[in-house]
Design an enzyme around this catalytic site. Structure first.
Site, PDB file in Angstrom:
ATOM      1  N   GLY A  45      53.107  50.556  24.767  1.00 25.29           N
ATOM      2  CA  GLY A  45      52.689  49.628  23.874  1.00 25.29           C
ATOM      3  C   GLY A  45      51.945  48.296  24.774  1.00 25.29           C
ATOM      4  O   GLY A  45      51.356  47.365  23.840  1.00 25.29           O
ATOM      5  N   LYS A  46      52.199  48.085  25.762  1.00 28.33           N
ATOM      6  CA  LYS A  46      51.719  47.080  26.570  1.00 28.33           C
ATOM      7  C   LYS A  46      50.031  46.710  26.337  1.00 28.33           C
ATOM      8  O   LYS A  46      49.788  45.484  26.118  1.00 28.33           O
ATOM      9  CB  LYS A  46      51.898  47.233  28.205  1.00 28.33           C
ATOM     10  CG  LYS A  46      53.204  47.018  28.504  1.00 28.33           C
ATOM     11  CD  LYS A  46      53.420  46.719  29.867  1.00 28.33           C
ATOM     12  CE  LYS A  46      52.816  47.933  30.511  1.00 28.33           C
ATOM     13  NZ  LYS A  46      53.351  49.174  30.537  1.00 28.33           N
ATOM     14  N   LYS A  50      43.764  43.631  35.149  1.00 21.46           N
ATOM     15  CA  LYS A  50      44.775  44.550  35.475  1.00 21.46           C
ATOM     16  C   LYS A  50      45.037  44.607  37.136  1.00 21.46           C
ATOM     17  O   LYS A  50      43.842  45.102  37.812  1.00 21.46           O
ATOM     18  CB  LYS A  50      44.273  45.922  34.989  1.00 21.46           C
ATOM     19  CG  LYS A  50      44.958  47.056  35.073  1.00 21.46           C
ATOM     20  CD  LYS A  50      46.208  47.271  33.920  1.00 21.46           C
ATOM     21  CE  LYS A  50      46.921  48.539  34.151  1.00 21.46           C
ATOM     22  NZ  LYS A  50      48.192  48.366  33.398  1.00 21.46           N
ATOM     23  N   GLU A  95      48.075  42.458  32.612  1.00 25.28           N
ATOM     24  CA  GLU A  95      48.851  43.622  32.409  1.00 25.28           C
ATOM     25  C   GLU A  95      49.533  44.389  33.468  1.00 25.28           C
ATOM     26  O   GLU A  95      48.491  44.718  34.140  1.00 25.28           O
ATOM     27  CB  GLU A  95      47.993  44.452  31.250  1.00 25.28           C
ATOM     28  CG  GLU A  95      48.807  45.618  30.697  1.00 25.28           C
ATOM     29  CD  GLU A  95      47.951  46.379  29.883  1.00 25.28           C
ATOM     30  OE1 GLU A  95      48.739  47.589  29.874  1.00 25.28           O
ATOM     31  OE2 GLU A  95      46.978  46.296  29.763  1.00 25.28           O
ATOM     32  N   GLY A  96      50.830  44.449  33.326  1.00 21.75           N
ATOM     33  CA  GLY A  96      51.212  45.189  34.576  1.00 21.75           C
ATOM     34  C   GLY A  96      51.384  46.614  34.256  1.00 21.75           C
ATOM     35  O   GLY A  96      50.760  47.143  33.324  1.00 21.75           O
ATOM     36  N   ALA A  97      51.944  47.216  35.513  1.00 18.79           N
ATOM     37  CA  ALA A  97      51.923  48.791  35.274  1.00 18.79           C
ATOM     38  C   ALA A  97      53.477  49.244  35.020  1.00 18.79           C
ATOM     39  O   ALA A  97      54.236  48.658  35.826  1.00 18.79           O
ATOM     40  CB  ALA A  97      51.395  49.439  36.226  1.00 18.79           C
ATOM     41  N   PRO A 124      52.322  47.827  14.662  1.00 23.32           N
ATOM     42  CA  PRO A 124      52.649  49.155  14.120  1.00 23.32           C
ATOM     43  C   PRO A 124      52.286  50.177  15.240  1.00 23.32           C
ATOM     44  O   PRO A 124      51.198  50.314  15.701  1.00 23.32           O
ATOM     45  CB  PRO A 124      51.818  49.185  13.026  1.00 23.32           C
ATOM     46  CG  PRO A 124      51.717  47.696  12.758  1.00 23.32           C
ATOM     47  CD  PRO A 124      51.531  47.128  13.986  1.00 23.32           C
ATOM     48  N   GLY A 166      50.656  53.528  16.378  1.00 24.20           N
ATOM     49  CA  GLY A 166      49.234  53.920  16.285  1.00 24.20           C
ATOM     50  C   GLY A 166      48.168  52.992  16.118  1.00 24.20           C
ATOM     51  O   GLY A 166      46.857  53.219  15.984  1.00 24.20           O
TER      52      GLY A 166
END
Length: 254
Positions: free
Chosen positions: A14-15, A37, A118-120, A209, A211
């Site tokens: 979920g990142k 990214k 945002e990392g990997a 949440p 989804g």
């Protein structure tokens, strides 16, 4: 905080959705936001990468442009779904180094109010052949790190290891966010709620949440404030959440 590094305890937890929620809340307050990214893997030419997905959910702008929404910047893209260092080597392309990430983030911070990196995968996934990681980029920047974790069985060990790795490097752990909270949490999820903050050595700052990434962007933006704590720009209440989902009373014996 003009730069926040978003990492995870693993992949597919979920990142990207948490990054999108952060971006949506900041953008709704009138901030200029960009998602950086460093290395996108497993995506072909013309396909949306994680940064583009986050921007679409949060309020899409341009690819490092001057749009009115959330902008994006990828430093590199490698076709195979592998760790960045491995994917770069197999593609015969130059890897992204922590210095590359730091330089790009500093430049973006002069143009935007908030830079979300945002990392990997996890914190110590290798970016290059010299063992450089997202943690090294955060250290070069002096930026706080937000940890995204799964709620299920096995997560506590991963969260504690990530927290210890951050502290060992003198990095600030901003907090931990549950990236995929299920509609019907089981015993393990409910038990873990009360322990995630202790394992991370930082506060629990949200629960997204499961989804949520599939929501229409308009609904996503409208609901994002319910998922993240005030420290991240939202209205989510950690005390109320923990009270509602803490472990149930153990069954009586006899």
């Amino acid at each position: 905080m003009s730069i926040i590094v978003v990492t995870g305890t693993n992949t597919d937890i979920g990142k990207t959705v948490v990054t999108a929620a952060l971006a949506a809340l900041a953008h709704a307050k009138g901030q200029r936001v960009v998602v950086l990214k460093p290395a996108q893997t497993g995506v072909g030419p013309g396909e949306d990468g994680d940064a583009h997905v986050a921007a679409r959910l949060a309020g899409e702008g341009n690819s490092h442009g001057t749009g009115t929404g959330v902008d994006t910047l990828e430093l590199a893209r490698f076709p195979e779904p592998l760790a960045p260092a491995t994917a770069a080597r197999r593609a015969g392309l130059p890897p992204v180094t922590p210095q590359d990430v730091a330089d790009a983030a500093r430049k973006l911070a002069t143009e935007y109010d908030l830079v979300l990196i945002e990392g990997a995968g996890g914190l110590l996934v290798r970016l290059d052949g010299n063992g450089g990681t997202l943690a090294d980029a955060a250290r070069l920047l002096g930026a706080p790190v937000l940890v995204v974790a799964a709620p299920a069985l096995g997560t506590l060990n991963c969260v504690q290891l990530t927290g210890e790795a951050l502290r060992a490097r003198g990095l600030e752990t901003l907090g931990v966010v549950i990236g995929c909270w299920p509609d019907a949490p089981g015993l393990a999820e409910r038990c873990n709620v009360g322990e995630l903050a202790e394992m991370a050595g930082a506060p629990l700052l949200g629960a997204v949440p499961e989804g949520s990434g599939g929501l229409d962007p308009v609904r996503f933006r409208a609901q994002a404030c319910q998922w993240l704590a005030p420290e991240l720009g939202g209205e989510w209440d950690a005390t109320a959440f923990e009270s509602a989902f803490a472990a149930a009373t153990p069954p009586s014996v006899g």
